[in-house]
Design an enzyme around this catalytic site. Structure first.
Site, short mmCIF file in Angstrom:
data_model
loop_
_atom_site.label_atom_id
_atom_site.label_comp_id
_atom_site.label_asym_id
_atom_site.label_seq_id
_atom_site.Cartn_x
_atom_site.Cartn_y
_atom_site.Cartn_z
N HIS A 69 0.86 -1.19 0.00
CA HIS A 69 0.00 0.00 0.00
C HIS A 69 0.90 1.25 0.00
O HIS A 69 1.94 1.27 0.68
CB HIS A 69 -0.85 -0.04 1.27
CG HIS A 69 -2.01 0.91 1.28
ND1 HIS A 69 -1.87 2.29 1.20
CD2 HIS A 69 -3.33 0.68 1.34
CE1 HIS A 69 -3.06 2.85 1.26
NE2 HIS A 69 -3.97 1.92 1.33
N GLY A 113 0.35 -5.02 1.76
CA GLY A 113 -0.90 -5.22 1.01
C GLY A 113 -0.67 -5.87 -0.33
O GLY A 113 -1.57 -6.48 -0.89
N TYR A 143 -4.96 -4.92 10.18
CA TYR A 143 -5.38 -5.46 8.90
C TYR A 143 -6.89 -5.75 8.92
O TYR A 143 -7.51 -5.89 9.96
CB TYR A 143 -4.56 -6.71 8.52
CG TYR A 143 -4.26 -6.69 7.04
CD1 TYR A 143 -3.37 -5.76 6.52
CD2 TYR A 143 -4.95 -7.50 6.15
CE1 TYR A 143 -3.13 -5.67 5.16
CE2 TYR A 143 -4.72 -7.42 4.78
CZ TYR A 143 -3.81 -6.50 4.30
OH TYR A 143 -3.60 -6.40 2.95
O1 YXS Z 1 12.62 8.31 -0.36
P1 YXS Z 1 12.11 8.27 -1.78
O2 YXS Z 1 11.27 9.47 -2.15
O3 YXS Z 1 13.17 7.91 -2.78
O4 YXS Z 1 11.05 7.04 -1.84
C1 YXS Z 1 11.50 5.77 -1.42
C2 YXS Z 1 10.43 5.19 -0.52
O5 YXS Z 1 9.86 6.13 0.35
C3 YXS Z 1 9.42 4.72 -1.54
N1 YXS Z 1 8.58 3.67 -1.00
C4 YXS Z 1 7.27 3.81 -0.73
N2 YXS Z 1 6.45 4.87 -0.86
C5 YXS Z 1 5.15 4.69 -0.49
N3 YXS Z 1 4.66 3.52 0.00
C6 YXS Z 1 5.46 2.44 0.14
N4 YXS Z 1 4.94 1.30 0.58
C7 YXS Z 1 6.83 2.56 -0.23
N5 YXS Z 1 7.92 1.73 -0.20
C8 YXS Z 1 8.95 2.42 -0.68
O6 YXS Z 1 10.17 4.22 -2.63
C9 YXS Z 1 11.45 4.88 -2.66
C10 YXS Z 1 12.54 3.81 -2.64
O7 YXS Z 1 12.39 3.14 -1.38
P2 YXS Z 1 13.67 2.75 -0.50
O8 YXS Z 1 14.68 3.85 -0.59
O9 YXS Z 1 13.18 2.38 0.84
O10 YXS Z 1 14.20 1.45 -1.31
P3 YXS Z 1 15.05 0.25 -0.70
O11 YXS Z 1 15.49 -0.56 -1.88
O12 YXS Z 1 16.06 0.78 0.26
O13 YXS Z 1 14.04 -0.60 0.18
C11 YXS Z 1 13.00 -1.31 -0.51
C12 YXS Z 1 11.95 -1.71 0.57
C13 YXS Z 1 10.72 -2.28 -0.15
C14 YXS Z 1 12.57 -2.78 1.51
C15 YXS Z 1 11.57 -0.44 1.37
O14 YXS Z 1 11.19 0.58 0.45
C16 YXS Z 1 10.43 -0.71 2.31
O15 YXS Z 1 10.58 -1.34 3.36
N6 YXS Z 1 9.21 -0.22 1.87
C17 YXS Z 1 8.03 -0.39 2.72
C18 YXS Z 1 7.52 -1.84 2.64
C19 YXS Z 1 6.27 -1.96 3.52
O16 YXS Z 1 6.36 -1.96 4.75
N7 YXS Z 1 5.12 -1.99 2.87
C20 YXS Z 1 3.81 -2.02 3.60
C21 YXS Z 1 3.05 -0.74 3.22
S1 YXS Z 1 1.56 -0.63 4.19
C22 YXS Z 1 0.63 -1.91 3.61
O17 YXS Z 1 0.89 -2.47 2.56
C23 YXS Z 1 -0.54 -2.37 4.41
C24 YXS Z 1 -1.43 -1.25 4.88
S2 YXS Z 1 0.03 -3.31 5.79
O18 YXS Z 1 1.06 -2.48 6.42
O19 YXS Z 1 -1.07 -3.49 6.67
O20 YXS Z 1 0.55 -4.50 5.24
#
Ligand code: YXS
Length: 264
Positions: A69, A113, A143
């Protein structure tokens, strides 16, 4: 008919197979409202485009299939982040209701998500680089009931608990061993294997296939929950999305630091 492109996705047709490619690399295919609406629109046209099977994928070689998400679009508390008409539940229902089977062709990390999105697909083919992380606990998100059912239908209750409580990525190899993905195939066979599988399905009777898909959707969702029990769950979820921990999870992500959860 050449499918019209939609924002943040690419649609390709190799009839009777359609391919939807997530195309928001700058945000690691984070599922925004706009992207969810494009995928839903593309799925709603599957029949008109003549798609008997739909493949959902990221760009070849993606390190992240989808970061889940879009965190910037999560409400800042005081509102259910996964309500009926919110983008993610709306997208999940479109996957489940699409008459054509949807194959998730996964390479790279699947987060939050996006795990529900992939698990809601009818089949999953994973490349060795695929991993799956169920992350509500990592962010402090409550969730949804239907989302938890998607996870329960994807694996045993014990595995669903491990994935949800640890929020740790699971490898493609382990996911295949546990039956969470249908196939984990070597990278050099990933494309050919997935499209061969799609063709096998597309060669069969589409009406029979789509009716069996709908039957299995209804049977998988056939769980009775009394109104009182549902209201109790919603009350518990409200405590979570109104909590300081929920706000801290989002803030910590924004500030690129580890969250400090305090349990309230
Ligand atoms: O800082 P910039 O502007 O370059 O942007 C970064 C991140 O902020 C962005 N980004 C996201 N933006 C919005 N929503 C996201 N879910 C998201 N994930 C990443 O993308 C740019 C590059 O990310 P960065 O620098 O962290 O890349 P990385 O290669 O170091 O790390 C990749 C990840 C995927 C490990 C890392 O980005 C990460 O942990 N992302 C969040 C993963 C996550 O927790 N997703 C759950 C979202 S909430 C959801 O899905 C449900 C509501 S729930 O939580 O209930 O499951």
């Amino acid at each position: 008919m050449k499918p019209r492109q939609l924002p943040l996705i690419e649609i390709a047709a190799e009839l009777p197979i359609g391919t939807i490619t997530l195309d928001r690399p700058q945000r690691l295919n984070a599922l925004s409202k706009e992207m969810a609406e494009s995928i839903v629109e593309a799925l709603s046209r599957a029949k008109k485009y003549g798609f008997r099977v739909v493949i959902l994928r990221a760009r070849p070689g993606a390190k992240v299939f989808s970061a889940g998400h879009d965190i910037d679009e999560l409400p800042q508390g005081k509102r259910d982040p996964l309500g009926w008409d919110d983008p993610l539940p709306y997208l999940i229902r479109a996957i489940e209701k699409c008459p054509a089977p949807v194959i998730a062709m996964v390479e790279g990390g699947v987060w939050g998500g996006a795990c529900e999105l992939v698990f809601a697909c009818d089949l999953i083919v994973a490349a060795p680089s695929a991993s799956f992380a169920v992350t509500p606990a990592r962010l402090g998100v409550p969730y949804s009931v239907s989302g938890m059912l998607t996870f329960m239908n994807a694996c045993s209750l014990r595995i669903a608990k491990e994935m949800a409580f640890t929020a740790k990525p699971m490898s493609a190899e382990r996911a295949e061993r546990l039956g969470i993905v249908n196939h984990s195939v070597p990278a050099d066979q990933f494309e050919s294997f997935t499209y061969d599988l799609a063709r096998q399905i597309a060669d069969n009777a589409p009406l029979a296939v789509s009716v069996m898909k709908e039957q299995l959707r209804m049977l998988a969702g056939a769980h009775s929950m009394s109104p009182r029990r549902f209201e109790r769950v919603q009350g518990l979820r409200r405590v979570v999305y109104d909590s300081a921990d929920y706000a801290e999870g989002i803030q910590a992500f924004r500030e690129k630091r580890r969250p400090k959860f305090v349990g309230k």
